[in-house]
Design a protein around this motif. Structure first.
Motif, mmCIF file in Angstrom:
data_model
loop_
_atom_site.group_PDB
_atom_site.id
_atom_site.type_symbol
_atom_site.label_atom_id
_atom_site.label_comp_id
_atom_site.label_asym_id
_atom_site.label_seq_id
_atom_site.Cartn_x
_atom_site.Cartn_y
_atom_site.Cartn_z
ATOM 1 N N ARG A 249 48.748 48.903 23.061
ATOM 2 C CA ARG A 249 48.649 49.830 24.200
ATOM 3 C C ARG A 249 49.956 49.882 24.983
ATOM 4 N N LEU A 250 50.623 48.744 25.122
ATOM 5 C CA LEU A 250 51.916 48.747 25.804
ATOM 6 C C LEU A 250 52.921 49.602 25.042
ATOM 7 N N ASP A 251 52.882 49.546 23.715
ATOM 8 C CA ASP A 251 53.758 50.391 22.905
ATOM 9 C C ASP A 251 53.503 51.872 23.188
ATOM 10 N N LEU A 252 52.232 52.237 23.310
ATOM 11 C CA LEU A 252 51.885 53.636 23.595
ATOM 12 C C LEU A 252 52.371 54.045 24.981
ATOM 13 N N VAL A 253 52.281 53.140 25.942
ATOM 14 C CA VAL A 253 52.802 53.420 27.286
ATOM 15 C C VAL A 253 54.299 53.693 27.225
ATOM 16 N N LEU A 254 55.019 52.877 26.448
ATOM 17 C CA LEU A 254 56.463 53.074 26.313
ATOM 18 C C LEU A 254 56.778 54.398 25.635
ATOM 19 N N GLN A 255 56.056 54.688 24.569
ATOM 20 C CA GLN A 255 56.337 55.914 23.819
ATOM 21 C C GLN A 255 56.051 57.152 24.666
ATOM 22 N N GLY A 256 54.957 57.102 25.423
ATOM 23 C CA GLY A 256 54.583 58.240 26.242
ATOM 24 C C GLY A 256 55.273 58.282 27.587
ATOM 25 N N ARG A 257 55.900 57.149 27.991
ATOM 26 C CA ARG A 257 56.543 57.037 29.307
ATOM 27 C C ARG A 257 55.575 57.447 30.408
ATOM 28 N N VAL A 258 54.371 56.911 30.310
ATOM 29 C CA VAL A 258 53.339 57.191 31.300
ATOM 30 C C VAL A 258 53.165 55.972 32.201
ATOM 31 N N PRO A 259 52.540 56.141 33.371
ATOM 32 C CA PRO A 259 52.265 54.983 34.227
ATOM 33 C C PRO A 259 51.325 54.007 33.529
ATOM 34 N N LEU A 261 48.399 50.803 34.242
ATOM 35 C CA LEU A 261 47.563 49.977 35.104
ATOM 36 C C LEU A 261 47.210 48.722 34.316
ATOM 37 N N ILE A 262 47.667 47.566 34.812
ATOM 38 C CA ILE A 262 47.452 46.293 34.126
ATOM 39 C C ILE A 262 46.478 45.457 34.943
ATOM 40 N N THR A 263 45.335 45.154 34.362
ATOM 41 C CA THR A 263 44.322 44.363 35.051
ATOM 42 C C THR A 263 44.015 43.112 34.235
ATOM 43 N N GLY A 264 43.199 42.260 34.819
ATOM 44 C CA GLY A 264 42.832 41.010 34.165
ATOM 45 C C GLY A 264 42.810 39.889 35.180
ATOM 46 N N LEU A 366 42.437 56.209 45.750
ATOM 47 C CA LEU A 366 42.252 57.649 45.576
ATOM 48 C C LEU A 366 41.887 57.953 44.126
ATOM 49 N N PRO A 367 40.819 58.699 43.880
ATOM 50 C CA PRO A 367 40.444 59.005 42.490
ATOM 51 C C PRO A 367 41.601 59.640 41.719
ATOM 52 N N GLU A 368 42.367 60.530 42.384
ATOM 53 C CA GLU A 368 43.481 61.180 41.697
ATOM 54 C C GLU A 368 44.518 60.151 41.233
ATOM 55 N N LEU A 369 44.796 59.168 42.089
ATOM 56 C CA LEU A 369 45.771 58.146 41.732
ATOM 57 C C LEU A 369 45.225 57.233 40.638
ATOM 58 N N ALA A 370 43.949 56.890 40.738
ATOM 59 C CA ALA A 370 43.331 56.022 39.733
ATOM 60 C C ALA A 370 43.409 56.660 38.352
ATOM 61 N N TYR A 371 43.119 57.937 38.263
ATOM 62 C CA TYR A 371 43.181 58.615 36.967
ATOM 63 C C TYR A 371 44.624 58.712 36.462
ATOM 64 N N ALA A 372 45.570 58.935 37.389
ATOM 65 C CA ALA A 372 46.977 59.026 36.989
ATOM 66 C C ALA A 372 47.486 57.704 36.427
ATOM 67 N N LEU A 373 46.981 56.589 36.963
ATOM 68 C CA LEU A 373 47.416 55.272 36.512
ATOM 69 C C LEU A 373 46.713 54.831 35.236
ATOM 70 N N GLN A 374 45.569 55.425 34.939
ATOM 71 C CA GLN A 374 44.744 54.940 33.828
ATOM 72 C C GLN A 374 44.871 55.797 32.578
ATOM 73 N N MET A 376 46.548 54.968 30.009
ATOM 74 C CA MET A 376 46.348 53.976 28.954
ATOM 75 C C MET A 376 46.099 52.619 29.625
ATOM 76 N N PRO A 377 44.874 52.395 30.139
ATOM 77 C CA PRO A 377 44.583 51.153 30.874
ATOM 78 C C PRO A 377 44.755 49.924 29.990
ATOM 79 N N ILE A 378 45.239 48.854 30.605
ATOM 80 C CA ILE A 378 45.552 47.623 29.878
ATOM 81 C C ILE A 378 44.876 46.459 30.588
#
Length: 531
Positions: A249-259, A261-264, A366-374, A376-378
């Motif tokens: 998933r981190l690889d996909l984040v890099l390839q897409g250059r998207v925000p 969200l890292i949880t755990g 904010l729901p808009e921000l949550a969706y923007a960050l997610q 590719m949730p990690i």
């Protein structure tokens, strides 16, 4: 294979594998229609193929884009050849494995390499090399097809040299072609140095770092060999091991250059995942994490919005921990930055203790921000779910930690790894790191940690306190209820006021402190004000 008798002495010259060794492992199978070198599939093609590829790339895109792609293809090929040599001759001296790249260049018919100087020290990551390339296939084909070149043209071979040399060091090694036979020079000449020696501001270094190197974790530290042990195996990188469950998933984040969200749970490696993203995106610059409640967040957001992101600056990367504590106005500012139009967007990484599905319902994100960050949730799992990884993680932690007791770094026995794999470790990585350091201090042999040392370290773990039942709270409050000086509504109002004061009027944080959702607390606060 036929060779010129006058050149036969060259076949056994130099370290292993010699040209003779390589040729002895070259096999052609007519029944399968394949050529293999020590089991690895090879391909014989016309020398014009590279020129055809170059011309098509230039015509289709541009000369700059063609150069970037050819450098990248060469880099990948060189890196694979370095890994091939190390795997095929595992007991090889690292110096011989390093210089084998020049012989591979010859046996494939690419170029004949003449070494002018080759000064290297793997322990100190020192390298400087000066080489002549005779009869370069790239240069000769370019000159035959286009005539005299105005600048060096051996792009793929230059990339190959960087890809082959870099895995042996903890720093990227780059080669520059200072003269080229396509420019009517007698031979091509290349000079190699580490990026630090060239200088980070060097235009070619910047080109290589920002455009040529593939994304997705292709950092030179990930491929370096373990020189100190004298073995040709890759040295484990701690961050690589930590992020293994979420690497795809981190690889996909890099390839897409998207925000991202890292949880755990705390200590599961969220910081390591963010640091890994930064390392792969920029490969240089300082990595920092800013807490959502810090005034610095506002300053960083304002600076990024003003600069427009600056795609290749290491500052165009913002990691915010405790994203659930971000104030509403800063949430809007962050959302505007992520969704802004035009230009290269900065990379945003958000870290949270809370599960992604709770951030909106309970934390008030904010729901808009949550969706923007997610996009590719990690989610990093706790160590209790990674028992098979605990041994390699433990060894990597010890390898990256400073030496204790003025002795060489301690090594784990297999029995110690088996013992660690059965542990719960509720504190995750910090718990494991502290346990290993304690075991190293207690070990009878400072150089070796056994299962008994792990047990001795566990015996000193603070006992886990039993959950408090708060049985004394009623005893303290009962007199107030009995004499009428205390009511339930009054107690609730006091608790809410204290929680808001402690969290500096952050409703989301106060709600978590009281075990409520943000909407629940906001409703009760509003009701209290109306009353």
């Amino acid at each position: 294979m036929k060779t010129n008798p006058d050149e036969s002495a060259l076949l056994t010259r130099g370290g292993r594998p010699t040209l003779r060794d390589l040729l002895d492992h070259l096999e052609f199978s007519p029944t399968r229609g394949s050529i293999t070198l020590n089991g690895a599939r090879m391909l014989m093609s016309r020398a014009t193929f590279g020129s055809d590829l170059r011309d098509q790339l230039v015509r289709r895109y541009s000369e700059h884009e063609a150069m970037v792609l050819m450098l990248r293809l060469g880099y990948l090929s060189g890196r694979e050849d370095a890994e091939f040599i190390l795997q095929s001759w595992p007991e090889l001296d690292p110096g011989d494995a390093f210089t084998a790249g020049t012989r591979l260049h010859m046996v494939t018919g690419t170029v004949r390499v003449e070494t002018i100087s080759n000064d290297f020290d793997f322990d100190t990551d020192r390298f400087s090399g000066d080489f002549l390339w005779h009869d370069s296939v790239e240069a000769s084909e370019y000159h035959r097809r286009h005539g005299r070149a105005l600048q060096p043209v051996c792009w793929m071979q230059t990339g190959y040299a960087a890809g082959y040399a870099s895995p042996f060091f903890r720093k990227l090694v780059l080669f520059k072609e200072t003269s080229c036979s396509a420019m009517s020079h007698k031979a091509c000449r290349v000079v190699g140095k580490t990026v630090d020696q060239w200088g980070r501001d060097d235009p070619f270094v910047q080109l290589f770092l920002n455009e040529v190197l593939p994304t997705g974790g292709d950092h030179v530290a990930n491929a370096r060999i373990n020189r100190r042990s004298g073995k040709g195996a890759d040295a484990p990188d701690l961050d690589d091991l930590i992020i293994a469950p979420v690497r795809a998933r981190l690889d996909l984040v890099l390839q897409g250059r998207v925000p991202a969200l890292i949880t755990g749970p705390a200590g599961a490696g969220r910081r390591a995942a963010a640091r890994w993203l930064h390392k792969c995106r920029f490969r240089h610059g300082n990595f920092t994490i800013t807490h959502a409640g810090s005034p610095e967040v506002g300053e960083r957001l304002a600076a990024l919005r003003k600069s427009g992101g600056q795609p290749y600056a290491s500052d165009a990367f913002l990691t915010i921990s405790g994203i659930e504590n971000l104030s509403t106005d800063r949430q809007w500012a962050l959302l505007d930055l992520i969704t802004g139009q035009g230009g290269q967007q900065p990379m945003i990484v958000a870290i949270s203790d809370m599960a992604a599905d709770r951030l909106v319902a309970e934390a008030g994100l904010l729901p808009e921000l949550a969706y923007a960050l997610q996009v590719m949730p990690i989610t990093l799992p706790p160590l209790k779910d990674r028992s098979a990884d605990l041994g390699p993680l433990s060894r990597a932690i010890l390898a990256s930690a400073p030496s204790l007791r003025d002795a060489p770094k301690a090594q784990l026995t297999d029995a110690a790894c088996d013992r660690i794999a059965r542990l719960d470790l509720p504190g995750n990585l910090p718990h494991l790191r502290g346990l290993l350091q304690r075991a190293a201090l207690l070990a009878a042999d400072p150089k070796c940690i056994d299962a008994a040392d792990i047990d001795a370290a566990l015996a000193l773990d603070p006992p886990r306190s039993a959950p408090s039942q708060h049985s004394d709270i009623w005893d303290a409050l009962a007199p107030g209820f009995e004499n009428g000086s205390l009511t339930l509504d009054g107690l609730n109002a006091t608790l809410m006021q204290k929680a808001m004061a402690q969290t500096e009027n952050n409703v989301a944080a106060a709600a978590r402190l009281l075990g409520l959702t943000r909407p629940q607390l906001a409703y009760r606060l509003g009701q209290s004000e109306r009353e």
